[in-house]
Design a protein around this motif. Structure first.
Motif, PDB file in Angstrom:
ATOM      1  N   SER A  76       5.015   9.457   3.713  1.00 47.47           N
ATOM      2  CA  SER A  76       6.210   8.626   3.664  1.00 47.47           C
ATOM      3  C   SER A  76       5.969   7.280   4.328  1.00 47.47           C
ATOM      4  CB  SER A  76       7.370   9.353   4.351  1.00 47.47           C
ATOM      5  OG  SER A  76       8.543   8.569   4.340  1.00 47.47           O
ATOM      6  N   LEU A  77       5.313   7.315   5.491  1.00 44.54           N
ATOM      7  CA  LEU A  77       5.040   6.072   6.219  1.00 44.54           C
ATOM      8  C   LEU A  77       4.022   5.201   5.481  1.00 44.54           C
ATOM      9  CD1 LEU A  77       4.884   7.549   9.830  1.00 44.54           C
ATOM     10  CD2 LEU A  77       6.648   6.010   8.936  1.00 44.54           C
ATOM     11  N   ALA A  78       3.020   5.835   4.868  1.00 44.36           N
ATOM     12  CA  ALA A  78       2.008   5.063   4.133  1.00 44.36           C
ATOM     13  C   ALA A  78       2.630   4.339   2.943  1.00 44.36           C
ATOM     14  CB  ALA A  78       0.884   5.978   3.670  1.00 44.36           C
ATOM     15  N   VAL A  79       3.518   5.012   2.236  1.00 47.33           N
ATOM     16  CA  VAL A  79       4.200   4.366   1.108  1.00 47.33           C
ATOM     17  C   VAL A  79       5.121   3.259   1.614  1.00 47.33           C
ATOM     18  CG1 VAL A  79       5.854   4.730  -0.760  1.00 47.33           C
ATOM     19  CG2 VAL A  79       4.013   6.366  -0.402  1.00 47.33           C
ATOM     20  N   ALA A  80       5.779   3.481   2.747  1.00 42.67           N
ATOM     21  CA  ALA A  80       6.617   2.438   3.339  1.00 42.67           C
ATOM     22  C   ALA A  80       5.769   1.226   3.722  1.00 42.67           C
ATOM     23  CB  ALA A  80       7.344   2.981   4.568  1.00 42.67           C
ATOM     24  N   PHE A  81       4.567   1.478   4.245  1.00 44.24           N
ATOM     25  CA  PHE A  81       3.657   0.387   4.612  1.00 44.24           C
ATOM     26  C   PHE A  81       3.324  -0.460   3.385  1.00 44.24           C
ATOM     27  CE2 PHE A  81      -0.456  -1.575   5.244  1.00 44.24           C
ATOM     28  CZ  PHE A  81      -0.404  -2.040   6.552  1.00 44.24           C
ATOM     29  N   SER A  82       2.939   0.188   2.292  1.00 42.53           N
ATOM     30  CA  SER A  82       2.582  -0.556   1.083  1.00 42.53           C
ATOM     31  C   SER A  82       3.788  -1.279   0.494  1.00 42.53           C
ATOM     32  CB  SER A  82       1.967   0.388   0.038  1.00 42.53           C
ATOM     33  OG  SER A  82       2.896   1.363  -0.374  1.00 42.53           O
ATOM     34  N   THR A  83       4.975  -0.676   0.621  1.00 45.02           N
ATOM     35  CA  THR A  83       6.190  -1.304   0.107  1.00 45.02           C
ATOM     36  C   THR A  83       6.501  -2.590   0.862  1.00 45.02           C
ATOM     37  OG1 THR A  83       7.086   0.850  -0.544  1.00 45.02           O
ATOM     38  CG2 THR A  83       8.648  -0.967  -0.331  1.00 45.02           C
ATOM     39  N   TYR A  84       6.440  -2.532   2.191  1.00 49.81           N
ATOM     40  CA  TYR A  84       6.735  -3.719   2.987  1.00 49.81           C
ATOM     41  C   TYR A  84       5.631  -4.770   2.878  1.00 49.81           C
ATOM     42  CZ  TYR A  84      11.010  -1.978   5.078  1.00 49.81           C
ATOM     43  OH  TYR A  84      12.298  -1.553   5.264  1.00 49.81           O
ATOM     44  N   LEU A  85       4.388  -4.315   2.696  1.00 46.11           N
ATOM     45  CA  LEU A  85       3.315  -5.279   2.464  1.00 46.11           C
ATOM     46  C   LEU A  85       3.550  -6.010   1.144  1.00 46.11           C
ATOM     47  CD1 LEU A  85       0.605  -6.424   3.452  1.00 46.11           C
ATOM     48  CD2 LEU A  85      -0.537  -4.619   2.145  1.00 46.11           C
ATOM     49  N   GLY A  86       4.106  -5.288   0.177  1.00 46.36           N
ATOM     50  CA  GLY A  86       4.429  -5.903  -1.101  1.00 46.36           C
ATOM     51  C   GLY A  86       5.492  -6.983  -0.994  1.00 46.36           C
ATOM     52  N   ALA A  87       6.306  -6.926   0.084  1.00 47.57           N
ATOM     53  CA  ALA A  87       7.303  -7.980   0.300  1.00 47.57           C
ATOM     54  C   ALA A  87       6.658  -9.260   0.800  1.00 47.57           C
ATOM     55  CB  ALA A  87       8.354  -7.494   1.303  1.00 47.57           C
ATOM     56  N   VAL A  88       5.451  -9.151   1.348  1.00 49.67           N
ATOM     57  CA  VAL A  88       4.714 -10.311   1.858  1.00 49.67           C
ATOM     58  C   VAL A  88       3.658 -10.756   0.856  1.00 49.67           C
ATOM     59  CG1 VAL A  88       3.283 -11.179   3.744  1.00 49.67           C
ATOM     60  CG2 VAL A  88       5.102  -9.522   4.218  1.00 49.67           C
ATOM     61  N   ILE A  89       2.918  -9.786   0.296  1.00 50.27           N
ATOM     62  CA  ILE A  89       1.876 -10.054  -0.690  1.00 50.27           C
ATOM     63  C   ILE A  89       2.223  -9.283  -1.961  1.00 50.27           C
ATOM     64  CG2 ILE A  89      -0.591  -9.911  -1.200  1.00 50.27           C
ATOM     65  CD1 ILE A  89      -1.071  -9.681   1.816  1.00 50.27           C
ATOM     66  N   PRO A  90       2.503  -9.934  -3.066  1.00 51.16           N
ATOM     67  CA  PRO A  90       2.889  -9.216  -4.295  1.00 51.16           C
ATOM     68  C   PRO A  90       1.839  -8.181  -4.694  1.00 51.16           C
ATOM     69  CG  PRO A  90       3.260 -11.574  -4.533  1.00 51.16           C
ATOM     70  CD  PRO A  90       2.525 -11.400  -3.242  1.00 51.16           C
ATOM     71  N   LEU A  91       2.300  -6.947  -4.940  1.00 54.97           N
ATOM     72  CA  LEU A  91       1.419  -5.854  -5.311  1.00 54.97           C
ATOM     73  C   LEU A  91       1.912  -5.214  -6.599  1.00 54.97           C
ATOM     74  CD1 LEU A  91       0.974  -4.079  -1.837  1.00 54.97           C
ATOM     75  CD2 LEU A  91      -0.729  -5.482  -3.002  1.00 54.97           C
ATOM     76  N   SER A  92       0.973  -4.784  -7.441  1.00 55.94           N
ATOM     77  CA  SER A  92       1.331  -4.022  -8.638  1.00 55.94           C
ATOM     78  C   SER A  92       1.621  -2.579  -8.242  1.00 55.94           C
ATOM     79  CB  SER A  92       0.182  -4.067  -9.643  1.00 55.94           C
ATOM     80  OG  SER A  92      -0.966  -3.412  -9.101  1.00 55.94           O
ATOM     81  N   VAL A  93       2.058  -1.787  -9.208  1.00 57.18           N
ATOM     82  CA  VAL A  93       2.327  -0.371  -8.946  1.00 57.18           C
ATOM     83  C   VAL A  93       1.043   0.323  -8.494  1.00 57.18           C
ATOM     84  CG1 VAL A  93       3.056   1.813  -9.968  1.00 57.18           C
ATOM     85  CG2 VAL A  93       4.243  -0.300 -10.572  1.00 57.18           C
ATOM     86  N   VAL A  94      -0.052   0.030  -9.205  1.00 60.29           N
ATOM     87  CA  VAL A  94      -1.347   0.613  -8.830  1.00 60.29           C
ATOM     88  C   VAL A  94      -1.768   0.102  -7.456  1.00 60.29           C
ATOM     89  CG1 VAL A  94      -3.791   0.779  -9.431  1.00 60.29           C
ATOM     90  CG2 VAL A  94      -2.052   0.909 -11.228  1.00 60.29           C
ATOM     91  N   GLY A  95      -1.578  -1.188  -7.202  1.00 64.21           N
ATOM     92  CA  GLY A  95      -1.940  -1.767  -5.912  1.00 64.21           C
ATOM     93  C   GLY A  95      -1.186  -1.128  -4.761  1.00 64.21           C
TER      94      GLY A  95
END
Length: 403
Positions: free
Chosen positions: A61-80
């Motif tokens: 849960s925390l790892a997915v939250a990390f990638s989600t919030y990183l996506g708010a700073v650096i645009p990430l694709s679904v795979v990314g």
């Protein structure tokens, strides 16, 4: 009031566990206390739930939250997003295999950074917010009812999840310098400090938004900062959350594998998990197994349901852990006790009673979810019987100490 109540309940638990950790500083902590206090089955079920859902689901849960919030700073694709989630789990797993000192140093630095960020955010909210005058009236409800108390109890489960960590540190008691002295002091002081941090953050949110808007917000930290400093301030919140989440993943990865190590050393889990890395002196296989299963959960997306279903079950075992204070005093009166829980017997007794009430409230209020959670834990019973039968005629494996 939920945060205050959750903090006080956590403090009662921390004070109770301080006696156990000082008396029995062994790898596995709570697992050991339950095993020696109430037998191997409930101890195994706790470790089973930890591996299958509680610790692994939390990391996922925390790892997915990390990638989600990183996506708010650096645009990430679904795979990314998925790659980042797995990558952060892998990175923290490697650090925890590399050395306990390395992991604890990482924990200390990330904790310091996130606390400073939180203090900075709270200072801005309290100084620039305009909702201070509405806070006192919002601390109390206009009337009490059974429904309100039930919802208060359900909200406590979420707040207590945020307070978690005081239970986990007992898992590393076997690797702590002077645990008889350090554990009781650390447990009590850290929970008191954390209560202060959470209350300060809540006051900051209320000061920025006022109680009504705060109650409606699903992203309260970002909304609060945007209110007082503008929309660009959300990046500051994202940074604080990234550091906080990374630190939280590391704390679980540092502590939880010690439970699986202790189970395997008891020949009640996969034997490989009891092996210690010959160079790094860490339970490398246990750390790797938790990281791998957490990564799988992060990919499948089923982690949130697992956490929701099983988190309340953890409080059955946390209550048993505090009740072990009574069991130890009755069964092992000769053991040296360098620290005695203050307010005995009321401190552990109130904690055990509150844990029971929380679990009962969840069962009555959400019987379907509670049934699924209990069912997941119940799956451990045939697994326990299988390991017990398989290992009945085996000789205990020679243990290797973790450093």
């Amino acid at each position: 009031m939920v945060w205050i109540s959750g903090g006080l309940l956590s403090l009662l638990g921390a004070l109770s566990y301080g006696e156990l950790a000082a008396m029995r500083p062994e790898a596995g902590g709570l697992y050991v206390y339950i095993r020696e206090g109430f037998g191997s089955l409930p101890a195994f079920l706790y470790g089973w739930a930890m591996f299958l859902a509680i610790a692994s689901g939390t990391i996922a849960s925390l790892a997915v939250a990390f990638s989600t919030y990183l996506g708010a700073v650096i645009p990430l694709s679904v795979v990314g997003t998925k790659v980042v989630a797995i990558g952060v789990i892998a990175l923290i797993t490697v650090v925890n295999i590399w050395g306990t000192r390395k992991s604890s140093d990482l924990q200390n630095w990330t904790t310091l950074i996130k606390v400073l960020l939180i203090f900075g955010i709270c200072a801005a909210l309290l100084l620039l917010g305009r909702g201070h005058s509405h806070i006192p009236d919002a601390l109390w409800s206009s009337g009490l009812s059974g429904s309100l108390l039930s919802k208060f109890g359900l909200a406590m489960i979420a707040a207590l999840w945020a307070y978690e960590g005081w239970q986990f540190v007992t898992y590393c008691a076997g690797e702590t310098v002077d645990p008889q002295r350090n554990f009781p002091r650390a447990l009590g002081s850290s929970v008191l400090f954390l209560i202060g941090v959470y209350l300060l953050a809540n006051l900051g949110y209320l000061a920025a938004l006022g109680p009504a808007r705060a109650a409606e917000s699903d992203t309260i930290a970002a909304t609060s900062m945007a209110e007082v400093l503008g929309n660009n301030a959300a990046k500051i919140v994202a940074l604080a959350i990234l550091v906080s989440v990374f630190s939280a993943i590391n704390s679980v990865s540092l502590t939880a594998p010690r439970v699986f190590y202790a189970m395997a050393a008891d020949r009640m889990f996969f034997h490989k998990l009891a092996e210690v890395h010959p160079r790094f002196r860490t339970p490398a296989f246990a750390v790797t197994a938790l990281g791998a299963w957490s990564a799988v959960l992060s990919l499948t997306g089923g982690f949130q349901e697992l956490v929701n279903y099983t988190m309340f079950v953890a409080w059955i075992f946390y209550g048993l852990g505090a009740a072990a204070v009574f069991a130890y005093r009755r069964k092992y009166p000769e053991l040296a006790r360098p620290y005695l829980v203050p307010g005995y017997p009321w401190t552990p007794l109130v904690f055990v009673g509150a844990a029971f009430a929380l679990v009962l409230n969840v069962v009555l209020a959400t019987p379907r979810n509670a049934g699924i959670g209990l069912g997941i834990v119940g799956l451990g019973i045939p697994a326990y019987l299988m390991w017990k039968a398989r290992n009945k005629d085996e000789q205990p494996a020679a243990g290797t100490a973790i450093e």
